[in-house]
Design a protein around this motif. Structure first.
Motif, PDB file in Angstrom:
ATOM      1  N   THR A 173       5.721  18.651  67.222  1.00 55.18           N
ATOM      2  CA  THR A 173       5.010  18.774  68.529  1.00 55.18           C
ATOM      3  C   THR A 173       4.350  17.465  69.052  1.00 55.18           C
ATOM      4  N   LEU A 174       4.282  16.692  68.057  1.00 51.51           N
ATOM      5  CA  LEU A 174       3.244  15.326  68.040  1.00 51.51           C
ATOM      6  C   LEU A 174       4.243  14.532  69.210  1.00 51.51           C
ATOM      7  N   MET A 175       5.512  14.790  69.183  1.00 51.64           N
ATOM      8  CA  MET A 175       6.587  14.108  70.053  1.00 51.64           C
ATOM      9  C   MET A 175       6.388  14.553  71.461  1.00 51.64           C
ATOM     10  N   VAL A 176       5.780  15.573  71.818  1.00 49.83           N
ATOM     11  CA  VAL A 176       5.732  16.007  73.145  1.00 49.83           C
ATOM     12  C   VAL A 176       4.556  15.576  73.877  1.00 49.83           C
ATOM     13  N   PRO A 177       4.599  14.991  74.982  1.00 47.84           N
ATOM     14  CA  PRO A 177       3.435  14.447  75.870  1.00 47.84           C
ATOM     15  C   PRO A 177       2.926  15.552  76.088  1.00 47.84           C
ATOM     16  N   GLN A 178       1.449  15.307  76.351  1.00 45.87           N
ATOM     17  CA  GLN A 178       0.426  16.504  76.845  1.00 45.87           C
ATOM     18  C   GLN A 178       0.585  16.882  77.938  1.00 45.87           C
ATOM     19  N   VAL A 179       1.032  15.793  78.988  1.00 49.05           N
ATOM     20  CA  VAL A 179       1.194  16.242  80.676  1.00 49.05           C
ATOM     21  C   VAL A 179       2.323  17.188  80.609  1.00 49.05           C
TER      22      VAL A 179
END
Length: 291
Positions: free
Chosen positions: A130-136
Motif C-alpha cells: 500500500t506504500l506504492m499507492v499515492p495518497q491522492v
C-alpha cells in the motif's frame, strides 16, 4: 634525518599525496557550507521577517536584522486572527495520531516479526504494497465514506485515516525487531513472561532509538499535513495550522510580516521536537544488530 630512499624521491612527489586530501576536504567543506546556507536561508528569512514591522520589511533588506525586534505580528495572529484554535486543533490531532500510530505499528510489527501464523509473510507484503499507492488516490473514497457516516468536518475525520498504524512504521519496526537476538526472548519466556510482557518490557525498550525516529517522522508529517484537512473540514471550527496559514497568506498577500510570523509559529514546535530526540535519531541511523 632522511633515509637514502626518501631523499631520492622528489619533494613535489612526496607532497602530492598530502595536497590532494587537503584540497578534497576543502572542496567538500565549501560544498557543505553552501548547501547549508541554501537550506537555512528560507528559515532565516521567515524568522527575521516575523520580528519586523511592515515598514521595516519594506525599507530594509530581506535578510537584515530586525531593528528593533517587534512581537506585534505574533500578538496580531492570536488577538485578531484567532490562531490559538488552529494551533490547539493541530496539537490534538498530532498527539492522537502519533500515539495511535506508534501503538498499533509496534503491535503489528511484533506480530509480523516474532509470531508464527498462517499467511504472515503474504499479509505483510500485501500491507507493505500500500506504500506504492499515492495518497491522492484514496482521498475521494475516504471523503465519500466520512461524508456518508456523518463524520465530515469533525475531529475524528482528521485522525481516523491515520491513527491505525502506517506501512512505513511497521516495516521499519519489523526489521528492527527481527534483529533482536532470539535468545533474549527465549530467556524471558523461560522466566514465565508472555508475549505482551516480552513486547512492552523487553522489545520496546530495546527499540527506543527507532521509536524516537518514527515519532519525529509522524509528528512532522502530520503537523505539516495540508491536503486532507483542507478537503475534509470547512470553516474554522476544525481548521488546522497549515490550512489557517494558507488562508492567511491569500488574505494578507501584501502583509508578509504577518504571514512569516505564522510560518515561524508553525516551524517552532518541530524544531523543539527535533532538539529533544536528536540523540535517538543519530543512534538509529545505522540499524546495527545486537551482540
Amino acid at each position: 634525518m632522511t633515509s637514502p630512499d626518501t631523499a631520492a624521491i622528489p619533494a613535489t612527489v612526496r607532497l602530492a599525496g598530502h595536497r590532494t586530501p587537503i584540497l578534497a576536504n576543502l572542496i567538500t567543506y565549501v560544498v557543505l557550507i553552501l548547501a547549508a546556507l541554501i537550506t537555512l536561508a528560507p528559515f532565516a528569512l521567515s524568522f527575521l521577517t516575523a520580528f519586523k514591522s511592515p515598514k521595516q520589511f519594506a525599507s530594509t533588506s530581506a535578510l537584515s536584522w530586525p531593528n528593533p525586534f517587534t512581537g506585534d505580528n505574533f500578538s496580531a495572529l492570536f488577538s485578531q486572527e484567532g490562531f490559538l484554535s488552529p494551533v490547539a486543533v493541530t496539537a490534538q490531532v498530532v498527539v492522537v495520531i502519533t500515539v495511535g500510530q506508534l501503538l498499533f505499528s509496534i503491535m503489528a510489527a511484533y506480530a509480523f516479526a516474532r509470531m508464527e501464523f498462517r499467511g504472515r509473510d503474504t499479509l505483510f507484503w500485501v500491507y507493505l504494497a500500500t506504500l506504492m499507492v499515492p495518497q491522492v488516490v484514496t482521498v475521494i473514497p475516504l471523503y465519500a465514506i466520512f461524508t456518508e457516516v456523518g463524520l465530515r468536518n469533525t475531529f475524528w475525520s482528521l485522525v481516523l485515516p491515520f491513527v491505525f498504524g502506517s506501512p512505513y512504521a511497521v516495516f521499519l519496526l519489523r526489521e528492527y525487531f527481527r534483529g533482536i537476538p532470539q535468545d533474549i526472548l527465549d530467556a524471558a519466556r523461560i522466566d514465565g513472561a508472555g508475549s505482551w510482557r516480552i513486547l512492552w518490557l523487553i522489545v520496546v525498550p530495546l527499540a527506543r532509538p527507532i521509536i524516537a525516529t518514527l515519532t519525529i517522522i509522524t509528528v512532522v508529517s502530520h503537523w505539516n499535513n495540508f491536503m486532507w484537512p483542507l478537503i475534509i473540514t470547512t470553516g474554522k471550527d476544525w481548521q488546522v495550522l497549515t490550512v489557517a496559514t494558507a488562508a492567511l497568506q491569500s488574505q494578507y498577500n501584501a502583509n508578509w510580516t504577518l504571514v512569516m510570523a505564522a510560518t515561524t509559529l508553525a516551524m517552532a514546535p518541530l524544531l523543539i521536537v527535533f532538539a529533544i530526540f536528536q540523540r535517538h535519531i543519530v543512534n538509529s541511523i545505522s540499524l546495527t544488530g545486537f551482540k
